[in-house]
Scaffold this motif. Structure first.
Motif, PDB file in Angstrom:
ATOM      1  N   VAL A   1      -5.476   3.319  -1.146  1.00  0.00           N
ATOM      2  CA  VAL A   1      -4.560   4.222  -1.831  1.00  0.00           C
ATOM      3  C   VAL A   1      -3.712   4.984  -0.832  1.00  0.00           C
ATOM      4  CG1 VAL A   1      -4.377   6.159  -3.432  1.00  0.00           C
ATOM      5  CG2 VAL A   1      -6.164   4.450  -3.754  1.00  0.00           C
ATOM      6  N   VAL A   2      -4.342   5.529   0.184  1.00  0.00           N
ATOM      7  CA  VAL A   2      -3.584   6.297   1.166  1.00  0.00           C
ATOM      8  C   VAL A   2      -4.135   6.081   2.576  1.00  0.00           C
ATOM      9  CG1 VAL A   2      -2.693   8.177  -0.264  1.00  0.00           C
ATOM     10  CG2 VAL A   2      -5.024   8.292   0.541  1.00  0.00           C
ATOM     11  N   ASP A   3      -3.256   5.798   3.486  1.00  0.00           N
ATOM     12  CA  ASP A   3      -3.557   5.809   4.907  1.00  0.00           C
ATOM     13  C   ASP A   3      -2.241   6.006   5.646  1.00  0.00           C
ATOM     14  OD1 ASP A   3      -4.802   5.712   7.337  1.00  0.00           O
ATOM     15  OD2 ASP A   3      -4.816   3.526   7.453  1.00  0.00           O
TER      16      ASP A   3
ATOM     17  N   LEU B   1      13.059  10.779  -4.339  1.00  0.00           N
ATOM     18  CA  LEU B   1      13.772   9.626  -3.798  1.00  0.00           C
ATOM     19  C   LEU B   1      12.933   9.028  -2.677  1.00  0.00           C
ATOM     20  CD1 LEU B   1      16.320   7.842  -3.513  1.00  0.00           C
ATOM     21  CD2 LEU B   1      17.188   9.524  -1.871  1.00  0.00           C
ATOM     22  N   PHE B   2      12.573   7.765  -2.809  1.00  0.00           N
ATOM     23  CA  PHE B   2      11.791   7.068  -1.802  1.00  0.00           C
ATOM     24  C   PHE B   2      12.702   6.113  -1.048  1.00  0.00           C
ATOM     25  CE2 PHE B   2       8.571   7.458  -5.403  1.00  0.00           C
ATOM     26  CZ  PHE B   2       8.085   8.677  -4.939  1.00  0.00           C
TER      27      PHE B   2
ATOM     28  N   ASN C   1       0.827  -1.213   0.000  1.00  0.00           N
ATOM     29  CA  ASN C   1       0.000   0.000   0.000  1.00  0.00           C
ATOM     30  C   ASN C   1       0.855   1.255   0.000  1.00  0.00           C
ATOM     31  OD1 ASN C   1      -2.454  -1.344  -0.022  1.00  0.00           O
ATOM     32  ND2 ASN C   1      -2.622  -1.394   2.210  1.00  0.00           N
ATOM     33  N   LEU C   2       1.946   1.209   0.783  1.00  0.00           N
ATOM     34  CA  LEU C   2       2.815   2.374   0.876  1.00  0.00           C
ATOM     35  C   LEU C   2       3.483   2.652  -0.469  1.00  0.00           C
ATOM     36  CD1 LEU C   2       4.102   4.599   2.529  1.00  0.00           C
ATOM     37  CD2 LEU C   2       5.859   2.994   3.246  1.00  0.00           C
ATOM     38  N   SER C   3       4.041   1.620  -1.083  1.00  0.00           N
ATOM     39  CA  SER C   3       4.709   1.824  -2.368  1.00  0.00           C
ATOM     40  C   SER C   3       3.715   2.259  -3.433  1.00  0.00           C
ATOM     41  CB  SER C   3       5.428   0.541  -2.804  1.00  0.00           C
ATOM     42  OG  SER C   3       4.524  -0.539  -2.903  1.00  0.00           O
ATOM     43  N   TYR C   4       2.510   1.717  -3.370  1.00  0.00           N
ATOM     44  CA  TYR C   4       1.471   2.118  -4.313  1.00  0.00           C
ATOM     45  C   TYR C   4       1.093   3.585  -4.108  1.00  0.00           C
ATOM     46  CZ  TYR C   4      -2.970   2.145  -6.855  1.00  0.00           C
ATOM     47  OH  TYR C   4      -3.989   2.450  -7.716  1.00  0.00           O
ATOM     48  N   SER C   5       1.007   3.981  -2.833  1.00  0.00           N
ATOM     49  CA  SER C   5       0.646   5.369  -2.525  1.00  0.00           C
ATOM     50  C   SER C   5       1.721   6.333  -3.006  1.00  0.00           C
ATOM     51  CB  SER C   5       0.436   5.540  -1.012  1.00  0.00           C
ATOM     52  OG  SER C   5      -0.656   4.774  -0.579  1.00  0.00           O
ATOM     53  N   TYR C   6       2.991   5.946  -2.826  1.00  0.00           N
ATOM     54  CA  TYR C   6       4.082   6.782  -3.327  1.00  0.00           C
ATOM     55  C   TYR C   6       3.860   7.110  -4.805  1.00  0.00           C
ATOM     56  CZ  TYR C   6       7.172   5.940   0.728  1.00  0.00           C
ATOM     57  OH  TYR C   6       7.738   5.911   1.962  1.00  0.00           O
ATOM     58  N   LYS C   7       3.663   6.056  -5.580  1.00  0.00           N
ATOM     59  CA  LYS C   7       3.512   6.244  -7.026  1.00  0.00           C
ATOM     60  C   LYS C   7       2.235   7.007  -7.339  1.00  0.00           C
ATOM     61  CE  LYS C   7       3.172   3.702 -11.390  1.00  0.00           C
ATOM     62  NZ  LYS C   7       3.160   2.367 -12.032  1.00  0.00           N
ATOM     63  N   GLU C   8       1.153   6.608  -6.695  1.00  0.00           N
ATOM     64  CA  GLU C   8      -0.154   7.206  -6.973  1.00  0.00           C
ATOM     65  C   GLU C   8      -0.177   8.688  -6.652  1.00  0.00           C
ATOM     66  OE1 GLU C   8      -4.251   6.965  -8.157  1.00  0.00           O
ATOM     67  OE2 GLU C   8      -2.521   5.647  -8.415  1.00  0.00           O
ATOM     68  N   VAL C   9       0.414   9.050  -5.526  1.00  0.00           N
ATOM     69  CA  VAL C   9       0.310  10.435  -5.067  1.00  0.00           C
ATOM     70  C   VAL C   9       1.435  11.316  -5.618  1.00  0.00           C
ATOM     71  CG1 VAL C   9       0.201  11.951  -3.065  1.00  0.00           C
ATOM     72  CG2 VAL C   9      -0.896   9.715  -2.986  1.00  0.00           C
ATOM     73  N   PHE C  10       2.668  10.979  -5.329  1.00  0.00           N
ATOM     74  CA  PHE C  10       3.771  11.875  -5.671  1.00  0.00           C
ATOM     75  C   PHE C  10       4.024  11.976  -7.175  1.00  0.00           C
ATOM     76  CE2 PHE C  10       4.673  11.378  -1.208  1.00  0.00           C
ATOM     77  CZ  PHE C  10       5.189  12.611  -0.863  1.00  0.00           C
ATOM     78  N   ILE C  11       3.908  10.874  -7.882  1.00  0.00           N
ATOM     79  CA  ILE C  11       4.196  10.898  -9.310  1.00  0.00           C
ATOM     80  C   ILE C  11       2.966  11.273 -10.124  1.00  0.00           C
ATOM     81  CG2 ILE C  11       4.959   9.496 -11.273  1.00  0.00           C
ATOM     82  CD1 ILE C  11       6.669   7.900  -9.318  1.00  0.00           C
TER      83      ILE C  11
END
Length: 263
Positions: free
Chosen positions: A114-116, A68-69, A41-51
């Motif tokens: 997506v995000v929590d 940079l993650f 979920n965290l890696s998905y959120s990184y991509k979904e939100v920041f990118i």
């Protein structure tokens, strides 16, 4: 072979984010499957939100920011050599915070959360060395050696950890020179940056805070933060951070500091 010129410092605007409570999340996930799902979920959120947020912004003709993650830390930097670039980058960061706090437990069409992940962050600027290329170490051996260092990163790291809420703000020592270096007058006028007494380990300190509250999302933000206050009622340290965050939301509401977005 790299030469010394590759490592010359260059001025960047720096944003450093941290996922609060990440260590406890991992430790409390005794079930390996739960830990795996949380990391997914965290890696998905990184991509979904920041990118994705960057790509979806209007009038996106600017170079992409560096991202940079690393575990629960997100580092971003941008060369703001023009006023328009600086303003665009700040608005992008505001969109990121809005997404995290307004969406809360939102799920995508496949049922993935997506995000929590509550974010806290710091903004700084100055000279940093940023280098990431394949360096030849010995014949037949290549090492990927990213190098990121500079005082602004250390300042952002220290200030991020000192804050006791969910929010992103300018390193206080940089507050006055920010106005001289980047001229944030329009961002302040449109409430993307708001002066506020930020809660920290001991007392508060006034600086510029990245605002993410609009008339469109305030109800969602309130709902998410209130749900977390109830969730962590028996964990005073975490509970207090959400209470402090809610104070900022109400401060924005009471002073009508809602974001004034471009048409």
């Amino acid at each position: 072979m790299n030469n010394k010129n590759n490592f010359k410092p260059k001025e960047h605007f720096v944003a450093l984010f941290d996922v609060l409570g990440f260590r406890n999340m991992l430790k409390q996930s005794a079930n390996p499957r739960n830990s795996k799902e949380m990391l997914e979920n965290l890696s998905y959120s990184y991509k979904e939100v920041f990118i994705k947020t960057w790509h979806e912004r209007k009038n996106n003709n600017f170079p992409k920011p560096r991202l940079l993650f690393f575990s629960d830390t997100i580092f971003s930097c941008y060369v703001c050599d023009e006023k328009d670039k600086f303003e665009y980058y700040i608005k992008y960061l505001s969109d990121v915070m809005s997404y995290f706090l307004a969406c809360g437990l939102q799920k995508d069409e496949w049922g993935n959360i997506v995000v929590d992940f509550p974010l806290r962050g710091a903004l700084s600027f100055g000279d940093i060395v940023l280098f990431n290329e394949f360096d030849k170490a010995e014949p037949g051996e290549y090492i990927n050696s990213p190098l990121i260092m500079g005082v602004p990163i250390v300042d952002a790291y220290d200030w991020e950890r000192d804050q006791k809420w969910l929010g992103v703000s300018v390193v206080p020592q940089k507050r006055s020179c920010l106005k001289e270096t980047y001229d944030p007058s329009l961002l302040i006028e449109n409430h993307y940056l708001v002066e506020y007494d930020v809660p920290k380990e001991k007392g508060t300190e006034k600086t510029l805070v990245l605002n993410y509250i609009s008339t469109d999302n305030i109800d969602s933000v309130r709902r998410y933060i209130t749900s977390q206050i109830g969730r962590y009622e028996e964990m005073p340290d975490i509970n207090k951070k959400y209470l402090e965050t809610l104070k900022f939301v109400e401060y924005v509401h009471n002073h009508k500091y809602y974001l004034v977005k471009e048409a």
